[in-house]
Design a protein around this motif. Structure first.
Motif, mmCIF file in Angstrom:
data_model
loop_
_atom_site.group_PDB
_atom_site.id
_atom_site.type_symbol
_atom_site.label_atom_id
_atom_site.label_comp_id
_atom_site.label_asym_id
_atom_site.label_seq_id
_atom_site.Cartn_x
_atom_site.Cartn_y
_atom_site.Cartn_z
ATOM 1 N N ALA A 77 -3.138 0.543 6.500
ATOM 2 C CA ALA A 77 -1.699 0.673 6.709
ATOM 3 C C ALA A 77 -1.268 2.115 6.944
ATOM 4 C CB ALA A 77 -0.948 0.098 5.507
ATOM 5 N N ASP A 78 -2.165 3.061 6.714
ATOM 6 C CA ASP A 78 -1.845 4.466 6.994
ATOM 7 C C ASP A 78 -2.060 4.696 8.490
ATOM 8 O OD1 ASP A 78 -1.344 7.151 6.917
ATOM 9 O OD2 ASP A 78 -3.279 7.699 6.023
ATOM 10 N N ALA A 130 0.818 -1.226 0.000
ATOM 11 C CA ALA A 130 0.000 0.000 0.000
ATOM 12 C C ALA A 130 0.843 1.263 0.000
ATOM 13 C CB ALA A 130 -0.913 -0.016 1.228
ATOM 14 N N TRP A 131 2.159 1.143 -0.192
ATOM 15 C CA TRP A 131 3.078 2.285 -0.074
ATOM 16 C C TRP A 131 2.671 3.426 -1.012
ATOM 17 C CZ3 TRP A 131 6.931 2.111 3.554
ATOM 18 C CH2 TRP A 131 7.841 3.180 3.573
ATOM 19 N N GLY A 132 2.772 4.632 -0.457
ATOM 20 C CA GLY A 132 2.467 5.807 -1.252
ATOM 21 C C GLY A 132 1.162 6.447 -0.808
ATOM 22 N N PRO A 133 0.711 7.437 -1.581
ATOM 23 C CA PRO A 133 -0.556 8.087 -1.221
ATOM 24 C C PRO A 133 -1.680 7.062 -1.183
ATOM 25 C CG PRO A 133 0.623 9.370 -2.868
ATOM 26 C CD PRO A 133 1.341 8.057 -2.768
ATOM 27 N N ASN A 134 -2.338 6.932 -0.065
ATOM 28 C CA ASN A 134 -3.365 5.898 0.093
ATOM 29 C C ASN A 134 -4.268 6.254 1.284
ATOM 30 O OD1 ASN A 134 -4.804 3.551 -0.299
ATOM 31 N ND2 ASN A 134 -2.975 2.251 -0.434
ATOM 32 N N VAL A 171 0.950 6.138 3.027
ATOM 33 C CA VAL A 171 1.647 5.043 3.696
ATOM 34 C C VAL A 171 3.130 5.229 3.430
ATOM 35 C CG1 VAL A 171 1.938 2.548 3.859
ATOM 36 C CG2 VAL A 171 -0.341 3.526 3.382
ATOM 37 N N GLY A 172 3.877 5.499 4.537
ATOM 38 C CA GLY A 172 5.282 5.827 4.349
ATOM 39 C C GLY A 172 6.138 5.381 5.511
ATOM 40 N N ILE A 173 7.269 6.070 5.686
ATOM 41 C CA ILE A 173 8.278 5.637 6.638
ATOM 42 C C ILE A 173 7.770 5.678 8.075
ATOM 43 C CG2 ILE A 173 9.285 7.948 6.813
ATOM 44 C CD1 ILE A 173 11.122 4.515 6.922
ATOM 45 N N THR A 174 6.955 6.685 8.427
ATOM 46 C CA THR A 174 6.454 6.739 9.810
ATOM 47 C C THR A 174 5.525 5.574 10.102
ATOM 48 O OG1 THR A 174 4.655 8.218 9.125
ATOM 49 C CG2 THR A 174 6.674 9.250 9.936
ATOM 50 N N ASP A 175 4.776 5.145 9.089
ATOM 51 C CA ASP A 175 3.911 3.989 9.287
ATOM 52 C C ASP A 175 4.756 2.720 9.421
ATOM 53 O OD1 ASP A 175 1.416 5.522 8.880
ATOM 54 O OD2 ASP A 175 2.163 5.696 6.823
ATOM 55 N N PHE A 176 5.814 2.631 8.607
ATOM 56 C CA PHE A 176 6.728 1.488 8.703
ATOM 57 C C PHE A 176 7.336 1.405 10.102
ATOM 58 C CE2 PHE A 176 11.167 0.094 8.534
ATOM 59 C CZ PHE A 176 11.002 -1.214 8.106
ATOM 60 N N LEU A 177 7.810 2.543 10.635
ATOM 61 C CA LEU A 177 8.435 2.542 11.964
ATOM 62 C C LEU A 177 7.424 2.175 13.046
ATOM 63 C CD1 LEU A 177 10.672 5.723 11.625
ATOM 64 C CD2 LEU A 177 11.406 3.319 11.551
ATOM 65 N N ALA A 178 6.164 2.634 12.910
ATOM 66 C CA ALA A 178 5.135 2.284 13.884
ATOM 67 C C ALA A 178 4.856 0.793 13.866
ATOM 68 C CB ALA A 178 3.857 3.068 13.597
ATOM 69 N N LEU A 179 4.851 0.201 12.669
ATOM 70 C CA LEU A 179 4.612 -1.237 12.576
ATOM 71 C C LEU A 179 5.743 -2.013 13.233
ATOM 72 C CD1 LEU A 179 3.120 -3.143 9.609
ATOM 73 C CD2 LEU A 179 5.252 -3.974 10.599
ATOM 74 N N ILE A 180 6.991 -1.650 12.939
ATOM 75 C CA ILE A 180 8.136 -2.350 13.529
ATOM 76 C C ILE A 180 8.126 -2.201 15.045
ATOM 77 C CG2 ILE A 180 10.652 -2.404 13.646
ATOM 78 C CD1 ILE A 180 9.423 -3.563 11.062
#
Length: 750
Positions: free
Chosen positions: A726-727, A717-721, A734-743
């Motif tokens: 996932a946002d 879902a990466w990108g404007p969404n 959906v970007g780096i801050t979402d990735f860091l929150a998931l990790i």
């Protein structure tokens, strides 16, 4: 200047009294002590102190003639501002100033002839009033004495009106007293009588005094706001009311005292507070006091008549209103209803084993008490109409944070409310209460619209022959609001093991019941809930594991009942028919929406009414007609363990009406409705009592863990969404801050 000061502030005098002293002394020391208390009272002035040794003292001594007169009007008159202390060792002791009121008992007695026997025998010649405390200020002290054997049985002047708007006015006959009686003062206040008194009594015992009318132990009138600490009132008897104390227009302070074995033949075995007598009563016990011996009056311990005292930390045990109301406390209007209802504050008190025909512990007659953090245990009202612990006859009682255990009554084992009462029952616990041969084991409402909130009903029973209903709560011609309550293990012989509703009339709307749990209740019909001629609103409730020996395990709708039932879960209920919901002989049309009816036996819903029930957006095991209903396993979290919340992936998640607007609605757990439980970006209400929400936002696929599959979904879902699960930070991308929150949330969800 010194002369002026000396004249304005005379030195305090200490007077000494000992009945073992030698007569004819001046009372200024123990060696020269008076033998009679009246000798000291005749000389004492404000600021003086009187020390009295253990012994027996009669009020009929004439200091001038030095003889006992036998005058029944003789009384010990307290001097305003003087302090009188009993309990001294006296002249024959090594230390005459040694003081112990229990060892050196100082008795002020009305037995002038010394011939009294048990049960007031021989008291015909006793004093009308042993002590008089009228026109005394707050510095007046009576400490460590026993006051006994007063006999207020006189009928002569002076006389006052008692009761009605003319209360306190002089009179010569009852015709001068509107709505009241003209009463001789010599028929009241046998132990102590006070008008406009403010004296302080400490460690005094007032015992075995008798009054033909009121206030055998003590009569307080005309603003007599006495203070009593650590005093004992025992075995005083009034043939009308106020066995221990009668207060009219007076507000005493009573702290750490004990009232035991006092009796008022009609009202108020211990204490009568009338006409705005707003006393303060703290840490005081009332044990074994009695009233209502021959008629339907009441108040085994206390009567509040147009009075609003404060009671804190008090104990009421085994008080009895034999034929009447209120084993412990009777709250009512006085003779002059313009003075308003009684509205006492009763907090942190215990009521145990009190008995009355009606209202085993408390009877509220159009009263507005606040009863908070009290316990009611083993109180009994089976001889009359009921209300094992409390009977509310009209009024607006507030009952909060109280515990009701093993109380019994004919109707309303715990609390009965009738005559259009509007009680609030909040955060209370009802356990093991019983209605004997009538309705409402825990609470019975008759023509009263109560608010019952945050309360728990456990193992309450309504037993007997015939139509006996409402093990937990019974509502007859009543439409209360019941919210955030729990009903567990209650039972009724006929119907409504948990709750019975009968509103009456085809247009009656019925109670409002929200956010409640009904579990393991038992009855022949409607084990969880029985609706008869009632159309309640029932929302966000769980009805599970209830057992009906006939029909309607979870809910039974009978005769012209059209309940509106929404967002409820019916699970594991059993009956001979209609395990979940039984609609029988229903002229109305019950409506179920957004409900789960699953795992009940033998049927989920039976519908034998003249008008078919309306069922929409429901999950019904085995199916039910209607395109919005489903027959999909709701995937309860742990049905074997009684856990009926939804698991991730349940077909009931986001399965409600897409047009349903929950506004600020909450589910049974208090969580917001319309959570996006399936992670598709749309918030649609769930079915059943509980709204599912993912245990952690980073669990994108809602499988209960943040793991590789969630990472893959995020990358896809990466990108404007905007709106995608996932946002995680809701910034539309959906970007780096979402990735860091998931990790940061990796692993099993909490």
């Amino acid at each position: 200047m010194l002369l002026v000061v000396s004249t304005a502030c005379p030195a305090q005098t200490v007077w000494y009294v000992d009945d073992d002293a030698t007569a004819g002394r001046d009372g200024t020391s123990w060696p020269t002590a008076f033998t009679e208390l009246q000798s000291a009272l005749a000389l004492a002035t404000a600021g003086d102190e009187i020390r009295v040794a253990g012994g027996l003292y009669r009020p009929d001594f004439d200091p001038d003639a030095a003889v006992h007169t036998g005058d029944r009007h003789a009384t010990f008159v307290l001097t305003s501002g003087a302090r009188l202390y009993g309990g001294y060792a006296g002249v024959n002791a090594f230390d005459p100033d040694a003081r112990d009121v229990a060892v050196h008992v100082t008795i002020l007695t009305g037995d002038l002839a010394g011939d009294d026997g048990p049960a007031f025998a021989g008291n015909a010649d006793n004093s009308y009033h042993v002590v008089t405390a009228s026109d005394t200020d707050e510095t007046t002290v009576l400490d460590g004495v026993t006051i006994t054997a007063g006999n207020a049985d006189g009928d002569g002047p002076p006389a006052l009106c008692f009761g009605g708007p003319n209360t306190g006015l002089p009179c010569t006959d009852t015709s001068q007293c509107d709505a009241g009686d003209c009463i001789s003062l010599d028929s009241t206040g046998a132990g102590v009588i006070a008008f406009n008194g403010r004296a302080a009594l400490h460690a005094c015992t007032i015992t075995a005094n008798f009054a033909a009318f009121q206030g055998a132990g003590m009569m307080l009138k005309a603003g007599s706001d006495l203070t009593m600490t650590d005093c004992t009132f025992t075995d005083n008897r009034a043939l009308d009311n106020g066995g221990a104390i009668y207060a009219g227009g007076s507000s005493p302070t009573i702290n750490g005292c004990s009232f035991a074995g006092n009796s008022g033949a009609r009202y108020a075995g211990a204490l009568c507070l009338r006409d705005l007598s707003n006393a303060t009563i703290v840490n005081t016990s009332f044990v074994g006091n009695t009233a209502a011996e021959q008629e339907t009056t009441g108040g085994g311990a206390i009567v509040n008549a147009s009075s609003s005292p404060t009671l804190n930390g008090c104990v009421f045990e085994a008080n009895v209103s034999f034929l009447g109301r209120a084993g412990a406390i009777y709250n009512k209007f006085g003779f002059d209803e313009n003075l308003g209802p009684s509205a006492p504050l009763i907090e942190d008190c215990t009521f145990t084993d009190n008995v009355a025909a009606t209202g085993g512990a408390v009877f509220n007659d159009r009263a507005n008490p606040t009863i908070t953090n009290c316990t009611f245990t083993g109180n009994d009202a089976t001889a009359g109409e009921g209300g094992g612990a409390i009977w509310n006859d009209g009024g607006r009682p507030l009952i909060t944070g109280c515990g009701f255990t093993r109380n019994i009554g004919f109707n309303g084992g715990g609390v009965y409310s009738g005559n259009h009462a509007s009680p609030v029952i909040s955060d209370c616990v009802f356990t093991g209460n019983a209605a004997i041969n009538d309705n409402g084991g825990g609470v019975s409402n008759v023509e009263s619209d109560a608010l019952i909130t945050g309360s728990t009903f456990i193992d309450n029973t309504a037993t007997g022959e015939g139509f006996v209903v409402g093990g937990g709560v019974s509502n007859y011609l009543s439409n209360p609001t019941i919210t955030h309550c729990v009903f567990v293990g209650n039972s009724a012989t006929w119907g409504g093991g948990g709750l019975y509703n009968e509103s009456g009339g085809d247009d009656a709307t019925g109670p409002v019941i929200t956010h409640c749990t009904f579990t393991a209740n038992v009855a022949a019909y409607g084990a969880g809930m029985y609706n008869f001629w009632s159309s309640p609103t029932v929302a966000n409730c769980l009805l599970s594991d209830n057992l009906a020996s006939a029909w309607g395990g979870g809910m039974y709708n009978d005769f012209s009942s059209s309940p509106e039932v929404s967002h409820c879960t019916f699970a594991a209920n059993t009956a001979v028919r209609g395990g979940g919901v039984n609609n029988e002989n229903v002229i109305g049309s019950p409506a179920l929406s957004h409900c789960i009816v699953w795992g009940n036996a033998p049927e989920q819903i039976t519908d034998d009414g003249m008008t078919p029930a309306s069922v929409s957006y429901c999950s019904v095991q085995g199916g039910w007609p209607g395109g919005t209903n489903m027959d999909d396993d709701p995937s309860f979290a742990d049905p074997a363990g009684g856990e009926y919340r939804l698991r991730a992936g349940s077909a009931c998640i986001d399965a409600g009406d897409p047009a349903f607007d929950a506004h600020d609605a909450l589910d049974l757990d208090g969580n917001p409705r319309q959570a996006d439980g399936d992670g598709d970006g749309l918030s649609i209400v769930d079915l059943g009592a509980y709204e599912f929400s993912a245990p952690c936002p980073a669990d994108i696929d809602r499988d209960g863990a943040v793991n590789l599959s969630d990472l893959e979904a995020l990358i896809a879902a990466w990108g404007p969404n905007p709106g995608h699960p996932a946002d995680l930070d809701d910034d539309g991308t959906v970007g780096i801050t979402d990735f860091l929150a998931l990790i940061g949330n990796w692993g099993t969800c909490p």
